[in-house]
Design an enzyme around this catalytic site. Structure first.
Site, mmCIF file in Angstrom:
data_model
loop_
_atom_site.group_PDB
_atom_site.id
_atom_site.type_symbol
_atom_site.label_atom_id
_atom_site.label_comp_id
_atom_site.label_asym_id
_atom_site.label_seq_id
_atom_site.Cartn_x
_atom_site.Cartn_y
_atom_site.Cartn_z
ATOM 1 N N THR A 184 0.827 -1.212 0.000
ATOM 2 C CA THR A 184 0.000 0.000 0.000
ATOM 3 C C THR A 184 0.858 1.258 0.000
ATOM 4 O O THR A 184 1.983 1.229 0.484
ATOM 5 C CB THR A 184 -0.846 -0.061 1.288
ATOM 6 O OG1 THR A 184 -1.727 -1.161 1.176
ATOM 7 C CG2 THR A 184 -1.626 1.198 1.552
ATOM 8 N N ARG A 244 -14.068 -8.056 -0.054
ATOM 9 C CA ARG A 244 -13.327 -7.683 1.160
ATOM 10 C C ARG A 244 -12.759 -6.252 1.036
ATOM 11 O O ARG A 244 -12.188 -5.870 0.025
ATOM 12 C CB ARG A 244 -12.189 -8.675 1.370
ATOM 13 C CG ARG A 244 -11.305 -8.391 2.582
ATOM 14 C CD ARG A 244 -10.072 -7.604 2.230
ATOM 15 N NE ARG A 244 -9.170 -7.418 3.366
ATOM 16 C CZ ARG A 244 -8.146 -6.581 3.372
ATOM 17 N NH1 ARG A 244 -7.885 -5.862 2.320
ATOM 18 N NH2 ARG A 244 -7.385 -6.471 4.439
ATOM 19 N N GLY A 263 -10.269 -3.457 3.247
ATOM 20 C CA GLY A 263 -9.333 -3.362 4.363
ATOM 21 C C GLY A 263 -9.447 -2.043 5.107
ATOM 22 O O GLY A 263 -10.477 -1.365 5.065
ATOM 23 N N ASP A 264 -8.365 -1.683 5.768
ATOM 24 C CA ASP A 264 -8.356 -0.470 6.599
ATOM 25 C C ASP A 264 -8.102 0.808 5.800
ATOM 26 O O ASP A 264 -8.455 1.898 6.249
ATOM 27 C CB ASP A 264 -7.243 -0.591 7.655
ATOM 28 C CG ASP A 264 -5.871 -0.760 6.991
ATOM 29 O OD1 ASP A 264 -5.739 -1.619 6.098
ATOM 30 O OD2 ASP A 264 -4.938 -0.018 7.349
ATOM 31 N N THR A 300 -0.188 1.032 6.840
ATOM 32 C CA THR A 300 -0.105 -0.082 5.898
ATOM 33 C C THR A 300 0.110 -1.367 6.676
ATOM 34 O O THR A 300 0.869 -1.395 7.646
ATOM 35 C CB THR A 300 1.041 0.099 4.876
ATOM 36 O OG1 THR A 300 1.152 -1.104 4.100
ATOM 37 C CG2 THR A 300 2.379 0.382 5.532
ATOM 38 N N GLY A 301 -0.563 -2.423 6.265
ATOM 39 C CA GLY A 301 -0.408 -3.686 6.976
ATOM 40 C C GLY A 301 -1.655 -4.532 6.836
ATOM 41 O O GLY A 301 -2.490 -4.290 5.951
ATOM 42 N N GLY A 322 -4.953 -5.332 7.121
ATOM 43 C CA GLY A 322 -6.067 -4.432 7.373
ATOM 44 C C GLY A 322 -7.047 -4.851 8.445
ATOM 45 O O GLY A 322 -7.568 -4.015 9.195
HETATM 46 N N1 ASP Z 1 -3.745 -2.351 4.603
HETATM 47 C C1 ASP Z 1 -4.018 -2.910 3.313
HETATM 48 C C2 ASP Z 1 -5.267 -3.757 3.394
HETATM 49 O O1 ASP Z 1 -5.437 -4.468 4.357
HETATM 50 C C3 ASP Z 1 -2.900 -3.751 2.785
HETATM 51 C C4 ASP Z 1 -1.535 -3.141 2.853
HETATM 52 O O2 ASP Z 1 -1.297 -2.202 3.588
HETATM 53 O O3 ASP Z 1 -0.675 -3.609 2.129
HETATM 54 O O4 ASP Z 1 -6.036 -3.729 2.476
#
Ligand code: ASP
Length: 337
Positions: free
Chosen positions: A204, A232, A234-235, A255-256, A258
């Site tokens: 991200t 789905r 995410g965050d 980022t991570g 989610g």
């Molecule tokens: N946070 C993002 C998600 O969960 C993924 C990412 O940060 O790479 O969609």
């Protein structure tokens, strides 16, 4: 007469404060390009250089907006557009594939001065999802639009629509094929964990900035997680989870994984801890990323900036593509811990 004197005093105050703002024209932008198992041994020197170059280009785009007296909310957008247009990151052009081999993107943006925000989820045809999030903020009474409705709104706002093939890159196709193959070889009981299978899920992009006028802003854009299905989300498009900005406390882009970032309300929790507990932004960020999220089992990180222009990074993964650039014109980029 009294009115005249009052208005003279008021104008003197206004001019005075404008001067002090101009004198204190510190500004700063910081970005991330995703966190995860990014290891030196898995990267060639050319790949490393490509990331450093693209991060620098994104920083420069944001810096130019700020240097010319632009607003932080426009600077974060400018930086993100550069990364969305690059196949290196999991956003826009380099978005990961869903289980059905499509690309569904999410993005959000928040203005710390007004607390206005815009977000989009599950869009597949808009070249720059961050522009669409900004359009939702500026031209709609809503905060978040999704799917075909968001795409209709993009057309109505003259945003660039591209063929779905535009987002399909070889590298991401290889990733999804590998994941699907591994999934096929799994037992039924293991299959439910499919979102946890790959490290390639991260990538991200995000940006935070402080402008010359003391305004903070944050923005995030993503293709989500490889092999996601059932619509789905995410965050990243969720205000308070993946993105948050408030002039009174901080601006954060995350980022991570989610699912964990949503449940931990990461971006807002960091700003709230720094505001309510009087912690430095680094202390607040580490409490959430290195303690709370680690206990929950959530991998990832954030980039943040406080009202004084202090940039912080916090990530519990081996690496996070990141960088910052300030009014002194110096830019720095980094990848590993
Ligand atoms: N946070 C993002 C998600 O969960 C993924 C990412 O940060 O790479 O969609």
């Amino acid at each position: 007469m009294r009115l005249f004197i009052v208005s003279l005093v008021v104008s003197a105050l206004v001019v005075g404060s404008a001067c002090s703002t101009a004198a204190d024209s510190t500004f700063r932008i910081a970005i991330h390009g995703g966190a995860g198992t990014i290891l030196r041994e898995n990267m060639t020197a050319e790949q490393e250089q490509a990331y450093h170059d693209k991060l620098s280009e994104a920083l420069q785009a944001g810096y130019d907006v700020l240097d010319q007296g632009g607003k932080s909310v426009d600077a974060v957008q400018a930086a993100i557009i550069v990364m969305e247009d690059s196949p290196l990151f999991n956003a826009g052009k380099g978005a990961v594939f869903t289980h059905d081999k499509n690309n569904e993107m999410d993005a959000s943006i928040m203005d710390g001065e007004t607390l206005d925000a815009g977000a989009v989820a599950g869009v597949s045809t808009v070249r720059n999802p961050i522009k669409l999030a900004a359009a939702v903020k500026d031209h709609s009474p809503h905060v978040m639009l999704s799917g075909s409705g968001a795409e209709e709104f993009a057309v109505a706002n003259d945003l660039e629509i591209v063929d779905k093939d535009y987002f399909k890159t070889e590298r991401r196709l290889r990733q999804i094929n590998e994941v699907l193959e591994r999934e096929n070889n799994m037992t039924d009981s293991g299959r439910g964990a499919d979102l946890k299978l790959v490290d390639e899920k991260f990538g991200t992009v995000g940006a935070v900035a402080l402008d010359k006028f003391g305004n903070l802003a944050a923005a995030t854009s993503t293709g989500g997680m490889t092999n996601k299905r059932f619509g789905r989300i995410g965050d990243s498009p969720i205000i308070g989870a993946g993105t948050y900005a408030d002039n009174e406390s901080c601006a954060i882009s995350a980022t991570g994984h989610g699912e964990f970032f949503i449940r931990a309300a990461v971006a807002h929790d960091i700003c709230a801890r720094s505001a309510y507990l009087g912690l430095s932004l680094q202390e607040a960020a580490d409490a959430v990323i290195m303690d709370k999220l680690v206990e929950m089992g959530g991998g990832g990180g954030i980039v943040g900036v406080d009202p004084h222009g202090n940039v912080v990074y916090s990530f519990n993964t081996p690496g996070m593509y990141r960088g910052s650039m300030g009014s002194d014109g110096k830019s720095e980029t980094a990848i590993y811990k």
